[in-house]
Enzyme design. Structure first.
Site, short mmCIF file in Angstrom:
data_model
loop_
_atom_site.label_atom_id
_atom_site.label_comp_id
_atom_site.label_asym_id
_atom_site.label_seq_id
_atom_site.Cartn_x
_atom_site.Cartn_y
_atom_site.Cartn_z
N CYS A 2 22.36 -18.43 52.25
CA CYS A 2 22.89 -20.00 52.06
C CYS A 2 23.73 -20.39 53.14
O CYS A 2 23.95 -19.37 53.91
CB CYS A 2 23.58 -20.13 50.81
SG CYS A 2 22.90 -19.48 49.30
N ARG A 28 19.51 -22.35 57.03
CA ARG A 28 19.69 -21.06 56.01
C ARG A 28 19.56 -21.37 54.46
O ARG A 28 19.48 -20.30 54.13
CB ARG A 28 21.14 -20.77 56.27
CG ARG A 28 21.76 -20.57 57.50
CD ARG A 28 23.44 -20.19 57.60
NE ARG A 28 23.59 -19.01 56.82
CZ ARG A 28 23.52 -17.93 57.34
NH1 ARG A 28 23.34 -17.72 58.53
NH2 ARG A 28 23.99 -16.97 56.46
N TRP A 75 20.12 -21.65 49.17
CA TRP A 75 18.85 -20.95 49.28
C TRP A 75 18.99 -20.03 47.85
O TRP A 75 19.26 -19.07 47.82
CB TRP A 75 18.62 -20.00 50.48
CG TRP A 75 17.25 -19.26 50.41
CD1 TRP A 75 17.33 -17.87 49.91
CD2 TRP A 75 16.00 -19.64 50.67
NE1 TRP A 75 15.95 -17.53 50.25
CE2 TRP A 75 15.24 -18.66 50.35
CE3 TRP A 75 15.37 -20.90 51.09
CZ2 TRP A 75 13.81 -18.54 50.59
CZ3 TRP A 75 14.18 -21.07 51.55
CH2 TRP A 75 13.05 -19.84 51.14
N ASN A 99 27.82 -17.37 49.72
CA ASN A 99 26.74 -16.85 50.10
C ASN A 99 26.61 -15.36 49.89
O ASN A 99 27.46 -14.59 50.44
CB ASN A 99 26.80 -17.31 51.75
CG ASN A 99 25.41 -16.54 52.37
OD1 ASN A 99 24.56 -16.20 51.79
ND2 ASN A 99 25.76 -16.21 53.64
N GLY A 100 25.54 -14.80 49.33
CA GLY A 100 25.35 -13.47 48.98
C GLY A 100 24.76 -13.25 47.55
O GLY A 100 24.34 -14.29 47.15
N GLU A 481 -1.73 -5.54 60.77
CA GLU A 481 -0.28 -6.52 60.92
C GLU A 481 0.02 -6.56 62.59
O GLU A 481 0.33 -7.81 63.02
CB GLU A 481 0.67 -6.01 60.04
CG GLU A 481 2.13 -6.60 60.17
CD GLU A 481 2.21 -8.46 59.89
OE1 GLU A 481 1.08 -8.76 59.60
OE2 GLU A 481 3.08 -8.88 60.15
N LYS A 485 0.04 -10.02 64.51
CA LYS A 485 1.23 -10.51 65.13
C LYS A 485 0.99 -10.99 66.75
O LYS A 485 1.31 -11.72 67.05
CB LYS A 485 2.30 -9.47 65.07
CG LYS A 485 3.32 -9.33 64.03
CD LYS A 485 4.10 -10.49 63.63
CE LYS A 485 3.47 -11.57 62.72
NZ LYS A 485 3.47 -11.31 61.18
N GLU A 488 -1.17 -14.10 66.83
CA GLU A 488 -0.59 -15.39 66.58
C GLU A 488 0.51 -15.75 67.76
O GLU A 488 0.94 -16.96 67.81
CB GLU A 488 0.01 -15.47 65.33
CG GLU A 488 1.05 -14.65 64.73
CD GLU A 488 1.27 -14.88 63.27
OE1 GLU A 488 1.16 -16.02 62.89
OE2 GLU A 488 1.92 -13.84 62.64
N HIS A 504 -17.44 4.93 65.08
CA HIS A 504 -18.73 4.26 64.34
C HIS A 504 -19.03 2.94 64.85
O HIS A 504 -19.60 2.12 64.62
CB HIS A 504 -18.39 4.20 62.75
CG HIS A 504 -18.00 5.40 62.30
ND1 HIS A 504 -19.18 6.28 62.21
CD2 HIS A 504 -17.05 5.85 61.80
CE1 HIS A 504 -18.58 7.40 61.24
NE2 HIS A 504 -17.22 7.20 61.08
N LYS A 604 3.81 -22.79 59.15
CA LYS A 604 4.53 -21.88 58.38
C LYS A 604 3.99 -21.80 56.80
O LYS A 604 3.65 -20.57 56.51
CB LYS A 604 6.09 -22.07 58.13
CG LYS A 604 6.98 -21.11 57.56
CD LYS A 604 6.99 -19.78 58.43
CE LYS A 604 7.97 -18.77 57.65
NZ LYS A 604 7.32 -17.40 58.08
C1 AGP Z 1 1.93 -14.45 59.57
O1 AGP Z 1 2.82 -14.29 60.41
C2 AGP Z 1 1.75 -15.86 59.11
N1 AGP Z 1 2.75 -16.81 59.15
C3 AGP Z 1 0.82 -15.77 57.85
O2 AGP Z 1 -0.25 -15.08 57.88
C4 AGP Z 1 1.21 -15.72 56.58
O3 AGP Z 1 1.79 -14.49 56.35
C5 AGP Z 1 0.44 -15.99 55.41
O4 AGP Z 1 -0.17 -17.77 55.75
C6 AGP Z 1 0.88 -16.16 54.07
O5 AGP Z 1 2.00 -17.02 53.75
P1 AGP Z 1 2.86 -16.48 52.47
O6 AGP Z 1 3.28 -15.27 52.50
O7 AGP Z 1 3.72 -17.68 52.80
O8 AGP Z 1 1.98 -16.83 51.30
#
Ligand code: AGP
Length: 609
Positions: A2, A28, A75, A99-100, A481, A485, A488, A504, A604
């Site tokens: 927070c 935050r 938060w 906050n915590g 993963e 990363k 993107e 394969h 996001k």
């Molecule tokens: C990953 O870096 C992305 N932002 C994306 O793959 C994300 O993980 C995915 O859209 C799922 O989002 P969520 O965890 O909010 O459900």
């Protein structure tokens, strides 16, 4: 996570400084906000659900000429976003913002209720106000705060005011950030310098175990045991934007470096070593139902999907529960075979991802028990699942998920132990896993010591158009993963693949322009991974190896570049091996000049199909 602000001084109206500070700290947390200002001991408190501008409208013209006050942007961790749960909290004449996370709040609350304290919120924070108020019946304000601190366990930054002492403000810190802005005739306390630097660039960082007592003219710092401390002032030359990022050039980098704290917060109060078990408050109501579960299906997307894959390995090996992981977007449209003996777990940072939500609704409809591993309290997925565990990672601002991922993995380890202990897992095994899990935050810090080397490697490989990310067993999902990363953030075409699958077909792609990042920790499949490295080298491919510390010499003749991570249990290596991959993606993207926090074409939170 927070945001908290406090103001005491003679130059400004407290309300104005606090509102401005809250706006700058909004990144935050932003599910509710509140403020308490005092004028000659007459307090005025305002609270609002949602963002700070809603609070501002609510306060309207009521901004009296006050010179002391505290404020908070929330938060949620304990208790949904609501007016009652918004800070400041009060008991008697004590008002505070926090906050915590207070780990032992329930025990303390039960004791205080016996002493006739009435509680208004569901938060852990309100307990601290009551504790101080209780102690203040016998002791002065300052002593009461110290006596209360000896009773609370957890993480906190607290700013506290007392209606009978309108010229005094007390703040304390343990594991949550707190900084004082020092100006002539006024002081501003805040979670970070972004709420301060528009007033002064002179700051003093408060350390764990320290308490600050401020008046409009002066401040003194002492330890919780009463020893006076001399603190050094620092001069900041940050812009507002830099201050929000605490000096990091992007939120993504800041969030990568926040991972030791995010993991600690996910584990806080949940590891009970003496029982060799995990305590997951959010699952209490379904504990008995979980004993009868015969199968687990994890539904999620993107990074959260990769976390689910690691979970599958853990749950099957240590809890003995058949587990499948599905892309939520696939699960929702096919005919999933689930029933009341199936637990369907949604993993989601935002708790709002449309595909994951639809998958959970489908599973519920078919009679499955639905659970959430969610970061955002009271988000739709958190509300619609039968039960769940919150991450407590704080808001993630960068579009690329980093700290949410390691926090999801931490919860999955806790869940594995919890479900395992309901079944065949021994006390010794539970204790072994949890004891090592406790060391993970420090070991992530150790990975950061190699940042320079990782940055160098990222810059070297940023020029390539395509890459492989390869791993086996627990590190296959980490290869996926890592590839996600770098795709993107750096717009490099990357494939995350199980290293054993290369022969394969995909190995046909390897040549000097197609490098591979290979996860090669010292685990049960290390020799097999070495063979994969050899196969790639034999075809002229370049190799970056992520391996366990001490392996550098052995791997030198096989790999072009090496990054070492600390030794840990095989099942926990993903919590460490993912960190260099996040840094590789970040530094490659930054080198190419991309907007790392807002990559093209992405959002996001994906709330559409
Ligand atoms: C990953 O870096 C992305 N932002 C994306 O793959 C994300 O993980 C995915 O859209 C799922 O989002 P969520 O965890 O909010 O459900």
């Amino acid at each position: 996570m927070c945001g908290i602000v406090g103001y005491i001084g003679k130059k400004h109206r407290a309300g104005e400084v606090l509102l401005d500070g809250l706006k700058r700290l909004e990144y935050r947390g932003y599910d509710s906000a509140g403020m308490c200002v005092m004028d000659e001991g007459r307090e005025q408190t305002f609270k609002a659900i949602g963002k700070v501008n809603i609070l501002e409208k609510k306060i309207g013209k009521c901004r009296t000429k006050t010179n002391i006050g505290i404020a908070h942007t929330r938060w949620a961790t304990h208790g949904k976003p609501s007016i009652k749960n918004a800070h400041p909290h009060k008991s008697g004449k004590i008002h505070l913002v926090h906050n915590g996370i207070i780990e032992n709040y329930q025990e303390l609350k039960d004791e205080l209720i016996k002493k006739r304290h009435e509680f208004y919120s569901e938060t852990d924070s309100e307990v601290v106000a009551h504790l101080i108020d209780e102690e203040n019946k016998k002791y002065d304000f300052e002593t009461a705060v110290i006596r209360a601190l000896t009773q609370i366990c957890g993480a906190y930054a607290l700013v506290i005011i007392h209606e009978d002492e309108p010229k005094k403000m007390i703040a304390v810190r343990n594991s949550s950030p707190l900084v004082i802005g020092v100006a002539d005739g006024e002081f501003i306390l805040a979670s970070d310098a972004s709420a301060i630097i528009q007033h002064t660039n002179r700051v003093v960082y408060i350390d764990d175990g320290e308490m600050v007592v401020l008046t409009p003219d002066t401040y003194r710092v002492k330890t919780f045991s009463g020893k006076n401390k001399r603190k050094k002032e620092q001069l900041l030359d940050w812009t507002d934007d830099e201050a929000q990022k605490e000096g990091y050039s992007h939120f993504m980098l800041k969030e990568i470096f926040e991972q030791p704290n995010a993991v600690s917060d996910a584990l806080r109060g949940r590891i009970i070593l003496k029982n060799g078990n995990a305590k997951l408050g959010g699952l209490i109501e379904v504990t008995e139902q979980l004993r009868d579960i015969e199968r687990i299906v994890i539904v999620s997307c993107g990074t959260s999907y990769c976390a689910g894959l690691v979970g599958e390995y853990m749950l099957e090996e240590y809890a003995g529960l058949p587990t499948e992981v599905e892309y939520a977007s696939e699960f929702r449209y096919r005919k999933p075979l689930v029933n009341k003996k199936t637990a369907v777990i949604a993993i989601s940072q935002s708790g709002e991802t449309a595909d994951t939500l639809a998958a959970i609704r489908e599973a519920k409809n078919k009679g499955a028990l639905t659970l959430g591993i969610v970061n955002t309290v009271s988000s739709t997925i958190a509300r619609e699942t039968h039960a769940g565990v919150y991450n407590h990672a704080g808001p993630e601002v960068g579009v690329a998920s980093t700290k949410a991922f390691t926090s999801q993995l931490s919860i999955l380890v806790l869940l594995t132990v919890f479900l395992g202990r309901q079944r065949q897992m021994s006390f010794t095994m539970g204790k072994k896993i949890l004891s090592e899990l406790k060391h993970i935050p420090k070991k992530i810090d150790k990975v950061f010591e190699d940042e320079k080397n990782i940055k160098r490697i990222a810059r070297k490989y940023a020029k390539y158009e395509s890459m492989f990310y390869l791993g086996r067993k627990y590190n296959f999902p980490i290869a996926m993963e890592g590839a996600l990363k770098i795709k993107e953030i750096s717009y490099i075409h990357a494939e995350g693949y199980p290293s054993g699958e290369m022969k394969h077909g995909p190995i046909a792609l390897i040549d000097k322009n197609f490098p591979s990042v290979i996860l090669a920790p010292n685990d049960s499949v290390y020799d097999k991974t070495l063979s994969a490295i050899e196969e790639i080298k034999a075809r002229g491919g370049k190799v970056v190896a992520i391996t366990t510390e001490g392996n550098r010499e052995k791997l030198k003749k096989h790999a072009n570049d090496i990054i070492e991570i600390p030794k840990t249990l095989e099942m926990l290596t993903p919590l460490l091996s993912v960190v260099p991959l996040q840094l590789l993606a970040y530094y490659a993207g930054a080198k190419k000049g991309f907007d790392v926090d807002k990559p093209r074409n992405l959002a996001k939170s994906v709330t559409v199909e």
